[in-house]
Design a protein around this motif. Structure first.
Motif, PDB file in Angstrom:
ATOM      1  N   PRO A  44     -18.747  -1.449   8.569  1.00  0.00           N
ATOM      2  CA  PRO A  44     -18.286  -2.294   7.456  1.00  0.00           C
ATOM      3  C   PRO A  44     -19.121  -2.015   6.210  1.00  0.00           C
ATOM      4  CG  PRO A  44     -19.495  -3.615   9.056  1.00  0.00           C
ATOM      5  CD  PRO A  44     -19.476  -2.216   9.602  1.00  0.00           C
ATOM      6  N   VAL A  45     -18.676  -1.070   5.412  1.00  0.00           N
ATOM      7  CA  VAL A  45     -19.487  -0.541   4.318  1.00  0.00           C
ATOM      8  C   VAL A  45     -19.795  -1.573   3.252  1.00  0.00           C
ATOM      9  CG1 VAL A  45     -18.815   1.861   4.643  1.00  0.00           C
ATOM     10  CG2 VAL A  45     -17.357   0.347   3.280  1.00  0.00           C
ATOM     11  N   SER A  46     -18.967  -2.601   3.114  1.00  0.00           N
ATOM     12  CA  SER A  46     -19.232  -3.652   2.128  1.00  0.00           C
ATOM     13  C   SER A  46     -19.741  -4.921   2.789  1.00  0.00           C
ATOM     14  CB  SER A  46     -17.961  -3.973   1.346  1.00  0.00           C
ATOM     15  OG  SER A  46     -17.549  -2.870   0.581  1.00  0.00           O
ATOM     16  N   GLY A  47     -20.185  -4.798   4.013  1.00  0.00           N
ATOM     17  CA  GLY A  47     -20.669  -5.966   4.721  1.00  0.00           C
ATOM     18  C   GLY A  47     -19.522  -6.810   5.232  1.00  0.00           C
ATOM     19  N   LYS A  48     -19.799  -8.076   5.426  1.00  0.00           N
ATOM     20  CA  LYS A  48     -18.741  -8.923   5.964  1.00  0.00           C
ATOM     21  C   LYS A  48     -17.609  -9.068   4.949  1.00  0.00           C
ATOM     22  CE  LYS A  48     -21.047 -13.249   4.612  1.00  0.00           C
ATOM     23  NZ  LYS A  48     -21.566 -14.542   5.117  1.00  0.00           N
ATOM     24  N   GLY A  49     -16.422  -9.285   5.500  1.00  0.00           N
ATOM     25  CA  GLY A  49     -15.238  -9.390   4.657  1.00  0.00           C
ATOM     26  C   GLY A  49     -14.035  -8.759   5.326  1.00  0.00           C
ATOM     27  N   ILE A  50     -12.998  -8.521   4.526  1.00  0.00           N
ATOM     28  CA  ILE A  50     -11.721  -8.034   5.047  1.00  0.00           C
ATOM     29  C   ILE A  50     -11.688  -6.506   5.056  1.00  0.00           C
ATOM     30  CG2 ILE A  50      -9.225  -7.989   4.675  1.00  0.00           C
ATOM     31  CD1 ILE A  50     -10.179 -10.662   5.616  1.00  0.00           C
ATOM     32  N   TYR A  51     -11.151  -5.962   6.159  1.00  0.00           N
ATOM     33  CA  TYR A  51     -10.911  -4.529   6.284  1.00  0.00           C
ATOM     34  C   TYR A  51      -9.485  -4.333   6.831  1.00  0.00           C
ATOM     35  CZ  TYR A  51     -15.851  -3.972   5.450  1.00  0.00           C
ATOM     36  OH  TYR A  51     -17.093  -4.005   4.874  1.00  0.00           O
ATOM     37  N   TYR A  52      -8.897  -3.219   6.441  1.00  0.00           N
ATOM     38  CA  TYR A  52      -7.554  -2.902   6.897  1.00  0.00           C
ATOM     39  C   TYR A  52      -7.616  -1.751   7.894  1.00  0.00           C
ATOM     40  CZ  TYR A  52      -6.159  -5.518   2.701  1.00  0.00           C
ATOM     41  OH  TYR A  52      -5.995  -6.474   1.736  1.00  0.00           O
ATOM     42  N   VAL A  53      -6.894  -1.911   9.008  1.00  0.00           N
ATOM     43  CA  VAL A  53      -6.814  -0.854  10.012  1.00  0.00           C
ATOM     44  C   VAL A  53      -5.361  -0.379  10.061  1.00  0.00           C
ATOM     45  CG1 VAL A  53      -7.124  -0.249  12.431  1.00  0.00           C
ATOM     46  CG2 VAL A  53      -8.695  -1.873  11.337  1.00  0.00           C
ATOM     47  N   TYR A  54      -5.134   0.835   9.545  1.00  0.00           N
ATOM     48  CA  TYR A  54      -3.792   1.428   9.553  1.00  0.00           C
ATOM     49  C   TYR A  54      -3.656   2.259  10.824  1.00  0.00           C
ATOM     50  CZ  TYR A  54      -3.918   0.116   4.632  1.00  0.00           C
ATOM     51  OH  TYR A  54      -4.018  -0.608   3.463  1.00  0.00           O
ATOM     52  N   TRP A 103       0.835  -1.185   0.000  1.00  0.00           N
ATOM     53  CA  TRP A 103       0.000   0.000   0.000  1.00  0.00           C
ATOM     54  C   TRP A 103       0.879   1.246   0.000  1.00  0.00           C
ATOM     55  CZ3 TRP A 103       0.542  -3.434   4.077  1.00  0.00           C
ATOM     56  CH2 TRP A 103       1.184  -2.945   5.229  1.00  0.00           C
ATOM     57  N   ASN A 104       0.257   2.387  -0.085  1.00  0.00           N
ATOM     58  CA  ASN A 104       0.979   3.665  -0.117  1.00  0.00           C
ATOM     59  C   ASN A 104       1.342   4.071   1.312  1.00  0.00           C
ATOM     60  OD1 ASN A 104       2.021   6.188  -0.533  1.00  0.00           O
ATOM     61  ND2 ASN A 104       0.118   7.117  -1.235  1.00  0.00           N
ATOM     62  N   THR A 105       2.586   3.861   1.660  1.00  0.00           N
ATOM     63  CA  THR A 105       2.995   4.126   3.044  1.00  0.00           C
ATOM     64  C   THR A 105       3.021   5.616   3.365  1.00  0.00           C
ATOM     65  OG1 THR A 105       5.324   4.102   2.382  1.00  0.00           O
ATOM     66  CG2 THR A 105       4.377   2.030   3.136  1.00  0.00           C
ATOM     67  N   ASP A 106       3.228   6.471   2.366  1.00  0.00           N
ATOM     68  CA  ASP A 106       3.343   7.902   2.644  1.00  0.00           C
ATOM     69  C   ASP A 106       2.031   8.533   3.088  1.00  0.00           C
ATOM     70  OD1 ASP A 106       6.004   7.836   2.079  1.00  0.00           O
ATOM     71  OD2 ASP A 106       5.810   8.541   0.022  1.00  0.00           O
ATOM     72  N   SER A 107       0.955   7.805   2.980  1.00  0.00           N
ATOM     73  CA  SER A 107      -0.306   8.332   3.490  1.00  0.00           C
ATOM     74  C   SER A 107      -0.948   7.411   4.530  1.00  0.00           C
ATOM     75  CB  SER A 107      -1.299   8.547   2.341  1.00  0.00           C
ATOM     76  OG  SER A 107      -1.544   7.326   1.662  1.00  0.00           O
ATOM     77  N   LEU A 108      -0.544   6.136   4.505  1.00  0.00           N
ATOM     78  CA  LEU A 108      -1.182   5.159   5.398  1.00  0.00           C
ATOM     79  C   LEU A 108      -0.232   4.609   6.458  1.00  0.00           C
ATOM     80  CD1 LEU A 108      -3.214   3.186   2.693  1.00  0.00           C
ATOM     81  CD2 LEU A 108      -4.103   4.872   4.333  1.00  0.00           C
ATOM     82  N   GLY A 109       1.059   4.852   6.325  1.00  0.00           N
ATOM     83  CA  GLY A 109       1.998   4.324   7.296  1.00  0.00           C
ATOM     84  C   GLY A 109       2.509   2.951   6.903  1.00  0.00           C
ATOM     85  N   ASN A 110       3.303   2.370   7.772  1.00  0.00           N
ATOM     86  CA  ASN A 110       4.009   1.127   7.470  1.00  0.00           C
ATOM     87  C   ASN A 110       3.367  -0.111   8.084  1.00  0.00           C
ATOM     88  OD1 ASN A 110       6.190   2.636   6.190  1.00  0.00           O
ATOM     89  ND2 ASN A 110       6.739   3.266   8.275  1.00  0.00           N
ATOM     90  N   HIS A 111       2.274   0.068   8.835  1.00  0.00           N
ATOM     91  CA  HIS A 111       1.712  -1.056   9.600  1.00  0.00           C
ATOM     92  C   HIS A 111       0.191  -1.041   9.530  1.00  0.00           C
ATOM     93  CE1 HIS A 111       5.757  -1.180  11.323  1.00  0.00           C
ATOM     94  NE2 HIS A 111       5.632   0.122  11.469  1.00  0.00           N
ATOM     95  N   ARG A 112      -0.368  -2.232   9.480  1.00  0.00           N
ATOM     96  CA  ARG A 112      -1.815  -2.325   9.495  1.00  0.00           C
ATOM     97  C   ARG A 112      -2.250  -3.657  10.113  1.00  0.00           C
ATOM     98  NH1 ARG A 112      -3.163  -3.153   3.008  1.00  0.00           N
ATOM     99  NH2 ARG A 112      -2.582  -5.373   2.858  1.00  0.00           N
ATOM    100  N   ALA A 113      -3.451  -3.670  10.605  1.00  0.00           N
ATOM    101  CA  ALA A 113      -4.080  -4.910  11.049  1.00  0.00           C
ATOM    102  C   ALA A 113      -5.081  -5.342   9.979  1.00  0.00           C
ATOM    103  CB  ALA A 113      -4.798  -4.698  12.373  1.00  0.00           C
ATOM    104  N   VAL A 114      -5.061  -6.628   9.680  1.00  0.00           N
ATOM    105  CA  VAL A 114      -6.015  -7.200   8.723  1.00  0.00           C
ATOM    106  C   VAL A 114      -7.160  -7.805   9.538  1.00  0.00           C
ATOM    107  CG1 VAL A 114      -6.359  -8.855   6.861  1.00  0.00           C
ATOM    108  CG2 VAL A 114      -4.152  -7.680   7.105  1.00  0.00           C
ATOM    109  N   VAL A 115      -8.345  -7.265   9.344  1.00  0.00           N
ATOM    110  CA  VAL A 115      -9.495  -7.601  10.190  1.00  0.00           C
ATOM    111  C   VAL A 115     -10.594  -8.246   9.340  1.00  0.00           C
ATOM    112  CG1 VAL A 115     -11.300  -6.652  11.656  1.00  0.00           C
ATOM    113  CG2 VAL A 115      -8.979  -5.741  11.799  1.00  0.00           C
ATOM    114  N   MET A 116     -11.124  -9.333   9.839  1.00  0.00           N
ATOM    115  CA  MET A 116     -12.245 -10.012   9.178  1.00  0.00           C
ATOM    116  C   MET A 116     -13.539  -9.710   9.941  1.00  0.00           C
ATOM    117  SD  MET A 116     -13.836 -11.981   7.040  1.00  0.00           S
ATOM    118  CE  MET A 116     -12.641 -12.976   6.119  1.00  0.00           C
TER     119      MET A 116
END
Length: 995
Positions: free
Chosen positions: A102-112, A33-46
């Motif tokens: 969760p705007v698209s319902g169930k599924g994967i979301y990223y938390v930066y 992903w674009n680190t210059d706006s989102l940073g270097n770390h994220r949690a992958v959440v289901m």
């Protein structure tokens, strides 16, 4: 970005060994992903079901300060759209509660969770972490039940790449976990955590969660190959302040009766070899609640049977010692060259204690020193020593054109260099010399000492001279009685013929002023001496005391400036005046009034450097044409260039001052260049070091020995992993390469020398391109030795931006780096140098290198080609879009510059002058013809006639012709009569061929 298979293996192995609540992974190329706006770390959440509010409780175990003050950004993994309805709950270093829609319902979301933006200069960014924001709709916020249980599953925590990953050594244990662990050792002042080399200890303020999971252990177990440069760590966690930490070792005994001797085991933090080859010991102190990594090095013998070798490491402190069992299993495999091809294992840490190339052997073209009575002879120079130990006379034997040696000397001094001790009453205290004694006479070094005294004062002089003309003086003054001085001065009485030019002490290079005064100001000015001389004879001197430490250079001087010498500075009472006195131009180095108590000592140390160092090698200048850019070999060869300079931030040399990662690509490129008859040099210097260096954290464990203290900040990686107390340096945005400033003179220079040797022997580099220099002459000599070993060319060129500015301490590049000039092949003093508005004497002293036996090239704006050719300089391909040196190179080839004799306007024997003293001429002479370069410093367009000494030129005037060859973007072709007036445009000139 950098990826290493070995690091992925490390992470996978670690996950198998230490199952955790949270899985840590590295993003694949598709997942980045674009680190210059989102940073270097994220949690992958289901999100497991369609709900209006998802809650994720993320156990992230973060080491950063104030995580609650950093923004959370949630992104839909399917659409990569930012989720606006987001709310944070409790945010701590251990965990964070995140509510989102969760705007698209169930599924994967990223938390930066550590997004930032870079502010300031692109190459010196300031990474600023984004503050929390409220973009959520009010109605949605009202619908949140803060007591709901987590209904979203954290599948993994991802880092953008392996370099940015916190796993496993920066995943923190929280306070109660640490407390539970330390409670088992409540009778101890510290706990020792043995750790493998592939997990460098990185944090000082937290324990890694890995240690909590593993539990306490008093045994280190590791595996190594025969002959390997092996290393391991002992992490010391202080429960209260502990001092005088050192580690001793027993033999490691094998069941087979063989052993690894204790002498083969050392602790990098306690003992080592300084950059100058002298051994040292270091005492480590660890503050309460802090972690200190102690890196232990083991030289595994090559001829040792496989098996397990056991022994002990004893940690000694000001409290009770502790013993750790050591077990190293030696395989049947024999390491090649210590396994230094696997530096991620710490196998090159041994280089930090290297003494390679320390022996002061003479380096070509210099000749061995010879001593005859009190006179020392060296290449092109002599120095006669007085009975008090100071120079009685200094002579050079260079002609004024600097292409030959001569029999008659150029005397630098009108009388010996001497001290004056003026008492408070105004009388000049006399000291009686006890004689001169030479203490060492080798081909590379001559040392001597002398003592002079009376009943009040004793002066002990110890000096050494090296084969290149460098002289170091230690002058120790000891008060035998209480005494008050009006002044203590050192006089250097130059001959008027020599003291034509001056550079340093705040003066730009050029003609010496009739009178000059200077005062110390180390907080703002990197000034402690000057060069005074003529083209063929000169002397640089520098005033120091016993506490001298080399300051940081270039942009960083103000962060580690010179220390004011107690003796010469004398609370800013000291200074320097230079002016005419009788037959001399006297450099009067004074220190002002002071009272000295019986038994007190003062060190009036100083250094001398006799210039020039050798004659000018003009043939090297014409034959070696630098191409300063990474490009295809065929296209470079087609330009006529012969030497390629490979900068950092290129595919084969990506990481600044750490050319050891893409070395196989570099070798393939160099092999191809050699097959095409080209040489290749690389950017590699010491001043700052890439964060990609495998040894970053072992070297951080050495405190400020290798990395300079500072205010931290800079690019996000530095803030997230180095944390604080460093100086952020050059940054390459495309590569995310973030450098850290080196502290100055340190063991990193030993590594640097070993690394250069490895690059010469294994990669085939033909030299180095230096971008300013942050090491001293000791390291430069070592570098030249390894670069030229086994008949390698060892070409060194030095670039410097003009140092005469506030941040750099108002020094002259040539004065700052003169100690390195004996080992350079070319100067590139170009960046921020003004070629249009400076005088010829400035060009000569600060840019050309000619008074020191060197030649140079121009940079800023492509230079001034007409003025450049007066000094044999062009610009460098393909650095400037508006100045192409190839048309001039073609003239060199058509004329046949090889073998010409350069007779510059500065030479007494230049056979061509012009009728205008602001239009200068330099002659490149050979049998039957000459190339004449003329260039104007007149205020406007002008007309001149050539004044030619035909006999000296060696051409019959009755048969001579003068032609100006057609040169693109330089001049139109034209023929002149012998007495024709020649129109010269302002700031321009001509290249004329007389034959």
């Amino acid at each position: 970005m950098r990826k290493f298979v070995c690091l992925f293996v490390v992470i996978c192995v670690a996950q198998t060994l230490f199952a955790q609540e949270t899985k840590y992974t590295i993003a694949t190329e598709k997942e980045k992903w674009n680190t210059d706006s989102l940073g270097n770390h994220r949690a992958v959440v289901m999100v497991n079901s369609n709900v209006p509010v998802a809650k994720a409780s993320i156990i992230w175990r973060r080491r950063d300060d104030n995580p609650q003050d950093k923004r959370i950004i949630v992104e839909d993994a399917q659409t990569h759209q930012k989720v606006t309805n987001v709310k944070t709950g409790n945010i701590t270093n251990l965990s964070g509660d995140i509510y989102f829609q969760p705007v698209s319902g169930k599924g994967i979301y990223y938390v930066y969770y550590m997004p930032y933006k870079n502010e300031g200069r692109s190459n010196y960014p300031k990474g600023v972490y984004l503050k929390p924001e409220n973009t959520a709709d009010g109605n949605w916020l009202q619908g949140i039940n803060s007591s709901i249980k987590p209904n979203a599953t954290v599948q993994e925590i991802q880092a953008i790449d392996s370099l940015n990953s916190f796993y496993p050594m920066e995943v923190i244990a929280i306070g109660k976990e640490t407390a539970a662990l330390t409670a088992k050792s409540k009778n101890k002042d510290y706990i020792v955590f043995p750790e493998d080399r592939i997990y460098p200890i990185k944090m000082m303020d937290y324990l890694p969660y890995k240690w909590v999971q593993k539990g306490l252990s008093n045994t280190f177990k590791g595996t190594a190959d025969k002959g390997e440069n092996y290393s391991f760590q002992l992490g010391i966690y202080a429960l209260k302040n502990i001092n005088n930490v050192s580690i001793s070792f027993s033999n490691l005994q094998g069941a087979n009766g063989q052993s690894i001797p204790a002498a083969a085991i050392s602790c990098l933090n306690n003992t080592g070899i300084k950059y100058d080859g002298t051994p040292f010991t270091n005492t480590v102190h660890v503050g309460a609640d802090s972690v200190q990594a102690m890196w232990c090095l083991v030289d595994i013998p090559k001829k040792i049977p496989a098996g397990v070798y056991k022994g002990e490491a004893t940690i000694n402190t000001n409290s009770a010692p502790q013993t750790i069992n050591i077990e190293i299993a030696i395989s049947n495999k024999e390491a090649f060259n210590g396994n230094i091809a696997e530096p991620w294992k710490g196998t090159r840490l041994k280089w930090l204690n290297s003494a390679m190339a320390q022996e002061n052997k003479v380096i070509a073209p210099y000749t061995p020193l010879k001593v005859n009575n009190h006179t020392i002879s060296l290449l092109g120079r002599k120095i006669a020593i007085n009975n008090d130990g100071f120079p009685a006379q200094i002579q050079t034997f260079f002609t004024s054109e600097m292409t030959e040696y001569k029999d008659s000397p150029n005397n630098l001094l009108t009388e010996p260099i001497h001290f004056h001790f003026t008492t408070a009453s105004g009388s000049n205290m006399q000291l009686q010399s006890k004689g001169l004694q030479f203490t060492e006479q080798t081909e590379g070094t001559v040392t001597w000492k002398a003592t002079s005294s009376n009943d009040t004062l004793q002066m002990d002089v110890a000096a050494s001279m090296e084969f290149d003309g460098f002289i170091s003086y230690t002058v120790k003054l000891t008060a035998l009685q209480n005494v008050s001085f009006k002044d203590i001065t050192m006089h250097i009485p130059f001959t008027k013929e020599v003291a034509k030019y001056m550079m340093g002490l705040g003066e730009k290079g050029g003609y010496r002023k009739d009178s000059f005064e200077w005062k110390w100001d180390v907080a703002h000015k990197n000034q402690d001496g000057a060069w005074i001389g003529n083209v063929n004879a000169g002397l640089q001197y520098s005033l120091r005391d016993e506490k001298y430490v080399r300051p940081l250079n270039t942009n960083f001087y103000l962060q580690k400036p010179l220390l004011l010498p107690t003796s010469w500075g004398n609370d800013n009472k000291g200074g320097i005046t230079i002016g005419e006195k009788g037959a001399s131009i006297l450099a009067n180095n004074y220190s002002g009034e002071r009272t000295v108590q019986k038994g007190d000592t003062l060190y009036y140390n100083f250094t001398l450097l006799i210039t020039p160092f050798h004659t000018i090698n003009t043939d090297f200048q014409w034959a070696n044409r630098f191409y300063h850019k990474y490009n295809a070999i065929d296209s470079i060869k087609a330009t006529g260039a012969t030497v390629i300079n490979i900068h950092h931030a290129t595919p084969i040399n990506p990481w600044i001052n750490y050319p050891f990662i893409a070395w196989q690509k570099m070798k393939a490129y160099i092999d191809s260049a050699h097959q095409n008859g080209l040489k290749v040099k690389i950017y590699n210097t010491v001043r700052e070091l890439s964060n990609h260096a495998y040894e970053t954290f072992p070297m951080r464990s050495l405190g400020h020995e290798i990395y300079s203290p500072g205010k931290g900040g800079g690019y996000s990686w530095l803030q997230e992993h180095i944390d604080s107390d460093y100086i952020a340096a050059w940054f390459v945005p495309d590569l995310k390469d973030a450098a850290i400033v080196n502290s100055g003179m340190s063991r990193w220079h030993n590594y640097y020398v070993e690394g250069m040797n490895w690059l010469v022997q294994n990669v085939g580099i033909d030299g180095i391109y230096l971008d300013d220099v942050a090491f001293d002459r000791v390291t430069m000599k070592r570098i030249k030795r390894v670069l030229t070993a086994d008949n390698h060319p060892g070409i060194i060129d030095l670039h410097s931006a003009n140092q005469y500015n506030k941040n750099d301490g108002f020094n002259n590049s040539a004065n700052l780096y003169m100690e390195h000039f004996p080992y350079l092949n070319r100067l590139w003093f170009g960046e921020y140098f003004d070629y249009e508005n400076n005088s010829p004497d400035f060009f000569l002293t600060e840019v050309s290198g000619i008074p020191f036996g060197l030649m140079g090239e121009m940079l800023q704006g492509g230079g001034n080609p007409w003025r450049g050719m007066i000094y044999g300089m062009t610009n460098r391909m393909p650095w400037s879009d508006n100045a192409d040196p190839r048309p001039i190179w073609k003239v060199w080839d058509d004329f046949g510059m090889q073998g010409t004799k350069m007779l510059g306007y500065w030479s007494d024997n230049c056979p061509v002058k012009t009728s205008n003293d602001k239009v200068l001429a330099t002659v490149y002479k050979k049998e039957g013809k000459a190339l004449i370069s003329i260039a104007s410093w007149a205020d406007s367009d002008t007309t001149v006639q050539l004044k030619i000494d035909w006999k000296a030129l060696g051409i019959d005037a009755s048969k001579a012709t003068i032609t100006a060859p057609e040169i693109k973007n330089f001049q139109q072709g034209k023929t002149f009569g012998l007495n024709d007036a020649i129109t010269v445009a302002k700031n321009k000139g001509w290249l004329l061929i007389i034959q």
